[in-house]
Scaffold this active site. Structure first.
Site: not given
Ligand code: UD1
Ligand code: MG
Length: 451
Positions: A8, A11, A15, A78, A375, A378, A403
């Site tokens: 995945l 996102g 942050r 996710t 050589n 310098a 040099s």
């Molecule tokens: C997530 C988990 C959490 C876990 C933590 C560990 C969920 C709901 N929560 O939280 O339980 O402890 O990771 O790091 O899964 N992503 C997508 N599409 C989306 C949302 C996210 O592809 O719609 C991808 C993001 O790019 C990322 C990953 O999923 O690579 C996790 O998303 P992130 O927002 O980092 O979740 P956390 O808040 O870290």
């Molecule tokens: Mg994360």
């Protein structure tokens, strides 16, 4: 048994506060997704699927044909992200391994353990957990009185009692594919309007099915990157891992916290790295070298028994026994043959220095082909650029440059010729000839004694 990974990466990474998609931020020289992809590949039998969305173009471009990309737009969590891979994978795989692309430290072995656990079980899923003092905002693993996994509760939705749980959801899951596709459709929408993959655990329990939890032994491997503070933590942990591997393979690292070795670097045995050494890109270092303190080497090849002190090298090739620094700089195409000595305040670009050639102090050599045992006095400069074009300089074997010699290119100096101090060489100098002055002119043939 067919095992397919879904990574995945859609996102926004809000942050991180960055223009660059989160998963392309580098950790020890490589985008974090590269590590996650490699680990996923190791644990699966089919080409991984990466779910992209935010910054999709940049991520897809980076991945090339290393993965199959599917788009998630809009990004609704996710669980919704995994659902985007269903049309591609339904009926095509037995197990689905899901991981997040923001966890570069997760080891291939750990994912393999997770897959193995699921292969040996008839349940719908296995997930990876970690016990850690700092919850880092991770989902909490809720277990029943008998110790069985009941649910994953996200921090935002957790009760005070659940918040005090120290077993955390790492973000790696292995699912039985047929069960997963069905469960994804049943995930309830969260208060934030998202579909959480983590809710599949609760669904399994509702179905009366047991979910296994594999506990990771190393909390450092479960660092998920959400902010740049996490990025620095991951960088430090990865650096430690890389350095430890080199040390165990026979490299001395005097102060591992101050040696910055990127993931793509190779180092031979008995080489010593002093603090402030940065080895980057595809650099290869031979055996028995001494590198640093304070040295930056990028995409270069260094032979055996070289000494490089306080210098900067990029795209350079050093044969065995070269000594250089302090304060030396090699740019693209610098080739220092066996036993070259290069002292302080020298710069070499697109040039070869033949075996045994010495360049002690304050020189610039560009677009030059210099023979053996020359050589370079310098202050010698190749005047290789007239404002529009670059021109070559050729210097034969055993030449002695006085040099402050200015070599106005294009120009050739024959074997065993010499220049006087301050010579400005605008015309070719024949072999065995002394040239002096400004512009330098050949004044006489050298006799045996004077050579
Ligand atoms: C997530 C988990 C959490 C876990 C933590 C560990 C969920 C709901 N929560 O939280 O339980 O402890 O990771 O790091 O899964 N992503 C997508 N599409 C989306 C949302 C996210 O592809 O719609 C991808 C993001 O790019 C990322 C990953 O999923 O690579 C996790 O998303 P992130 O927002 O980092 O979740 P956390 O808040 O870290
Ligand atoms: Mg994360």
């Amino acid at each position: 048994m067919k095992i397919t990974s879904i990574l995945l990466a859609a996102g926004q990474g809000t942050r991180m506060k960055s223009r660059l998609p989160k998963v392309l931020h580098p950790v020890c020289g490589q985008p974090m997704i590269e590590y996650a992809l490699r680990a996923a590949w190791d644990a699966s039998t089919e080409t991984p699927v990466v779910v992209v969305g935010h910054g999709a173009e940049a991520v897809t471009d980076f991945l090339g044909d290393a993965a199959r990309c599917v788009i998630q737009d809009p990004q609704l969590g996710t669980g919704h992200a995994v659902l985007q891979a269903e049309p591609l994978l339904r009926g095509q795989t037995d197990l689905v391994l899901v991981t997040y692309a923001d966890m570069p430290l997760l080891r291939p072995d750990t994912l393999a353990r997770l897959v193995e656990a699921q292969q040996q079980d008839r349940g719908p899923a296995a997930l990876l957990t970690v016990i850690a003092a700092d919850p880092r905002g991770f989902g909490r693993i809720v277990r029943g009185p008998d110790g069985s996994v009941q649910a994953i509760v996200e921090e935002a939705a957790a009760t005070p009692e659940q918040l005090s749980i120290h077993e955390l959801n790492v973000g790696a899951y292995c699912f039985r594919a047929d069960w997963l596709w069905d469960a994804l459709g049943r995930i309830p929408v969260s208060k934030k309007g998202e579909y959480y993959l983590t809710d599949t655990v609760g669904l399994a329990v509702q179905d009366g099915l047991a979910v296994q939890a594999i506990v990771s032994e190393d909390p450092a491997e479960t660092i998920g990157i959400n902010t740049r503070v996490h990025l620095a933590e991951a960088e430090a942990a990865m650096r430690k891992r890389i350095n430890e591997a080199h040390m165990l393979a026979g490299v001395t690292i005097v102060d591992p916290a101050a040696a910055y070795v990127e993931a793509g670097v190779t180092i031979g045995r008995d080489t010593v790295l002093w603090p402030g050494t940065h080895l980057r890109g595809e650099t290869v270092i031979g055996e028995g070298c001494v590198i640093g303190p304070e040295t930056i080497i990028t995409d270069s090849q260094i032979g055996n028994s070289c000494k490089i002190l306080k210098s900067v090298l990029e795209g350079a090739l050093l044969e065995d026994g070269v000594e250089m620094g302090p304060f030396a700089r090699l740019r693209r195409g610098a080739h220092l043959c066996k036993g070259v000595h290069m002292g302080n305040f020298g710069e070499v670009k697109e040039s070869t220095l033949g075996p045994g050639t010495k360049m002690g102090h304050f020189s610039y050599i560009g677009n030059a082909d210099i023979g053996p045992n020359v050589n370079i006095g310098a202050g010698t400069i190749t005047c290789n650029f007239d404002g529009e074009h670059k021109y070559p300089t050729e210097i034969g074997a055993d030449v002695f440059l006085g040099s402050d010699t200015m070599l106005v290119a294009p120009v050739k100096l024959g074997a065993r010729s010499r220049t006087g101090a301050g010579a400005v060489v605008t015309k070719d100098v024949p072999p065995d000839t002394l040239a002096v002055g400004m512009p330098a002119r050949a004044i006489r043939k050298l006799n045996e004694r004077k050579k």
